[in-house]
Structures are given as C-alpha cells and as structure tokens.
Scaffold this active site. Sequence first.
Site, mmCIF file in Angstrom:
data_model
loop_
_atom_site.group_PDB
_atom_site.id
_atom_site.type_symbol
_atom_site.label_atom_id
_atom_site.label_comp_id
_atom_site.label_asym_id
_atom_site.label_seq_id
_atom_site.Cartn_x
_atom_site.Cartn_y
_atom_site.Cartn_z
ATOM 1 N N ARG A 103 2.251 37.247 89.044
ATOM 2 C CA ARG A 103 1.666 37.135 87.778
ATOM 3 C C ARG A 103 1.454 36.020 86.868
ATOM 4 O O ARG A 103 1.809 35.312 86.415
ATOM 5 C CB ARG A 103 2.076 38.485 87.000
ATOM 6 C CG ARG A 103 2.383 39.402 86.648
ATOM 7 C CD ARG A 103 1.189 40.157 87.043
ATOM 8 N NE ARG A 103 1.077 41.492 87.188
ATOM 9 C CZ ARG A 103 1.518 42.192 88.008
ATOM 10 N NH1 ARG A 103 1.163 42.202 89.433
ATOM 11 N NH2 ARG A 103 1.708 43.467 87.861
ATOM 12 N N CYS A 133 0.738 45.883 81.114
ATOM 13 C CA CYS A 133 2.497 45.810 81.162
ATOM 14 C C CYS A 133 3.366 44.851 80.440
ATOM 15 O O CYS A 133 2.029 43.750 80.511
ATOM 16 C CB CYS A 133 3.435 45.679 82.460
ATOM 17 S SG CYS A 133 3.224 46.957 83.265
ATOM 18 N N GLU A 157 4.218 39.210 79.892
ATOM 19 C CA GLU A 157 3.347 39.124 80.768
ATOM 20 C C GLU A 157 2.306 39.245 80.055
ATOM 21 O O GLU A 157 1.274 38.393 79.982
ATOM 22 C CB GLU A 157 2.776 40.215 81.313
ATOM 23 C CG GLU A 157 1.618 40.299 82.741
ATOM 24 C CD GLU A 157 1.672 41.500 83.388
ATOM 25 O OE1 GLU A 157 2.360 42.153 84.587
ATOM 26 O OE2 GLU A 157 0.512 42.226 83.616
HETATM 27 N N1 EPU Z 1 10.646 53.394 85.449
HETATM 28 C C1 EPU Z 1 11.006 54.132 84.416
HETATM 29 N N2 EPU Z 1 10.586 54.206 83.405
HETATM 30 C C2 EPU Z 1 9.271 54.067 82.174
HETATM 31 C C3 EPU Z 1 8.616 53.123 83.741
HETATM 32 C C4 EPU Z 1 8.843 52.621 85.155
HETATM 33 O O1 EPU Z 1 12.258 55.042 85.096
HETATM 34 O O2 EPU Z 1 8.927 54.367 81.917
HETATM 35 C C5 EPU Z 1 10.859 53.243 86.645
HETATM 36 C C6 EPU Z 1 9.534 54.116 87.539
HETATM 37 O O3 EPU Z 1 9.903 55.748 87.814
HETATM 38 C C7 EPU Z 1 9.976 52.829 89.324
HETATM 39 C C8 EPU Z 1 10.154 51.731 88.155
HETATM 40 O O4 EPU Z 1 10.510 52.440 87.119
HETATM 41 O O5 EPU Z 1 10.897 54.344 89.848
HETATM 42 C C9 EPU Z 1 9.068 51.002 88.686
HETATM 43 O O6 EPU Z 1 7.951 51.353 87.985
HETATM 44 P P1 EPU Z 1 6.307 51.685 88.564
HETATM 45 O O7 EPU Z 1 6.629 51.782 89.710
HETATM 46 O O8 EPU Z 1 5.900 52.292 87.099
HETATM 47 O O9 EPU Z 1 6.185 50.089 88.572
HETATM 48 P P2 EPU Z 1 6.462 48.971 87.401
HETATM 49 O O10 EPU Z 1 7.394 47.989 88.007
HETATM 50 O O11 EPU Z 1 6.801 49.224 85.871
HETATM 51 C C10 EPU Z 1 4.354 47.091 88.586
HETATM 52 C C11 EPU Z 1 3.732 46.210 87.771
HETATM 53 C C12 EPU Z 1 2.007 47.293 87.251
HETATM 54 C C13 EPU Z 1 1.803 47.900 88.340
HETATM 55 C C14 EPU Z 1 2.702 49.057 88.895
HETATM 56 C C15 EPU Z 1 2.116 49.490 90.151
HETATM 57 C C16 EPU Z 1 4.495 44.722 86.221
HETATM 58 C C17 EPU Z 1 5.016 44.169 84.921
HETATM 59 N N3 EPU Z 1 4.649 46.360 86.513
HETATM 60 O O12 EPU Z 1 4.953 48.365 87.538
HETATM 61 O O13 EPU Z 1 0.912 46.526 86.934
HETATM 62 O O14 EPU Z 1 0.676 48.490 87.844
HETATM 63 O O15 EPU Z 1 3.582 48.019 89.138
HETATM 64 O O16 EPU Z 1 2.378 48.633 91.219
HETATM 65 O O17 EPU Z 1 4.433 43.532 87.197
HETATM 66 C C18 EPU Z 1 0.617 44.814 84.423
HETATM 67 O O18 EPU Z 1 0.334 43.825 85.450
HETATM 68 O O19 EPU Z 1 -0.139 45.198 83.328
HETATM 69 C C19 EPU Z 1 0.864 46.669 85.287
HETATM 70 C C20 EPU Z 1 0.444 47.486 84.654
#
Ligand code: EPU
Length: 302
Positions: A177, A226, A296
Amino acid sequence: MHIDDAQICRQLAALGVELQSGVALSTLTSFGIGGTTDLLRIAKHESIPVVLDLLDQVKIPYKFLGGGSNLLVGDGELPWVVLQLAKPEPDVVLEGNLAHVDAAADLGRTVTFCAKHDLGGMEGLIGVPGTIGGALRMNAGAYGTQIGSYVTEVKVYRAAQRKIEILRDDQISFEYRHTSFAPDDMMLAVTLSLPSKPYKEILQGIRICNEKRRASQPMGQKSAGCIFKNPPGASAGRMIDELGLKGLSVGDARVSDRHANFFVNAGRASASDMLALIADVRARVEKAYGVKLENEVVVWSA
Ligand code: EPU
C-alpha cells in the site's frame, strides 16, 4: 475555491479543460463525504503543465482526484480546486501481453477487459473500486495480488520537475500500500505486462475472489475500503473487532458490522464525524495493543 477570472476560464477552455463550478465532492467519493469546490476535467495529458502554470499564476491551489474510492474529503467550501483526467476512448489498448491503460480507466473494467483477451494475473483486484491511476499510486492489492507486480512503465506528471516523464518499473518501488511516487505526482497512464491465461480460468479466479469479498466485506455501503493499513504481521480489522468496536459510531460514521477495518457512512456522515471515529478507534487500539495504526485512507482536509 472558485475560479472566477474570465481570462483564466477562457484559457482553460482553449486547452480543452472542462470547468465545473461548485461541485459537491460527496458525489465523487465512495464515502459520499466531501465539501464543494471547482472541478477541472482535463482531456489531454499534454495540457497538464500549462493548466498548472495558469493556476499557479493566479495562486489557486489544486489536488489530483482519481476515482475517489480511498479518500476522505473535508466538509464545507474547500480551499483548493480539483483536477481529474477525462477518460479517453479507448482507455485500454492491448499489444501482445502488454496492456497500455489510461490512468482514468476503471480498475475492475480493466481487469475484465484484459481477461476477455486471455490476459490474467489481476483476478484478486476485481472488487477493488477506483481508477487505475489511484490503484497505481497506492499499489492497491487484494487476495495476494498487487498492481505494482504487473507494471512495466508509468507515464506520470512530476509536479516537482513540472514535466511529464515515463518511468520504468525499476525506477519505482512498489511496497505494501505504498509507492515511491511523490504525493503531488499525477498518474497519467501505465503499461502492464500480464500473463496469458484462458478466459475461463481467469473467470474462475475472479468468481472465487468475489465470493471471498462478499463473505467478509460490506458491499453496497458507502465506504473507502479499509481505513487503516495492516501493521506488520497483524490485521487491523481483527484487532478492532477483538475490542468489540463493530458498530461504534460518531454521528452517521460507523465501524462496519461486517469488517471492522471498514468504516461506513450510514447516512449523512460528515468528514469531521469520520475523522473523530478514526481518531477514537486508533486511540483504543494503541491503548490495548500498543500499536499506532497508520491510515490507508487518504485525508484531504478542508
Ligand atoms: N477479521 C476479523 N474481524 C474483522 C475483520 C477481519 O476477525 O472484522 C479477521 C479475519 O477473520 C481474518 C483476518 O482478520 O482472519 C484478516 O482479515 P481479511 O482476510 O479480511 O483481511 P484484512 O487483512 O482485514 C486485507 C486488505 C483488504 C483486502 C483483503 C483481502 C488491508 C488493510 N486490507 O484485509 O484490502 O481486500 O486483505 O486480500 O491491507 C483495502 O486495502 O482497502 C482492502 C479492503
């Protein structure tokens, strides 16, 4: 900020710039938040240095707007005008495995257009909203894909040098990012090198990513994706969720019930509501985990 100098207006028109007066940026951002200012739509990349010289002459500050999908704009009358590229037709031109894409092209449509021509790799980016230019600037990514991996060169207006340059991929660093572009660089076009893959196979990958996204992220709600970057080795969403902050609100700004790193505008949230919510969540996470979350979302203060 309003451009009312008749001579400047005539010069802008002569450069093919469409000037829209008093535009509510809430209509141009996925958050549905943002005050009003003049919008300049630029049709020709080559006119950008001249347009900016004109604005400098009359001391009018400006900002570059992409698709407005990772952006929180301040409330009220804004102290700068906004420049946006008009989308050319066609906005994607293919040449073997290379896709030459205008920065104003929609990211999702570019992924599907390339897929239909058996060019894959970017399946993970399918549900990411915004333009190619916006995706490039922040090195947008999802599901193991980031756009920077496919870039061979970028055409960019470099505000500091006041000229348009073509940068090769080895002159740009793409990190999580984050990119090495200066904050006032304006993305104009990119060449992507994409692996050949049968359309059916790409479509399968796209479907899987769409399903994952639908299962975990709020769809059809006003958000900017995010809010915070993930700290190294951790998930901001999980930390916020563990603190029981889903549903926490300031006015109509609300932590999503579905994914805690998405904040939504649940009605008529103002930028100050959203900023207060961001500050509150950041403080609570820092207190509980000792981690200061980094935005972000890009904030354009009024
Ligand atoms: N989780 C929770 N509660 C929540 C959200 C997430 O417990 O409310 C847990 C999930 O269950 C999982 C872990 O946290 O075990 C990671 O969650 P997720 O797979 O949704 O990935 P993330 O790290 O929250 C990132 C990116 C997203 C992207 C997804 C999928 C960032 C800040 N976010 O989210 O990107 O779509 O992975 O690859 O890097 C964005 O950049 O705007 C964005 C949405």
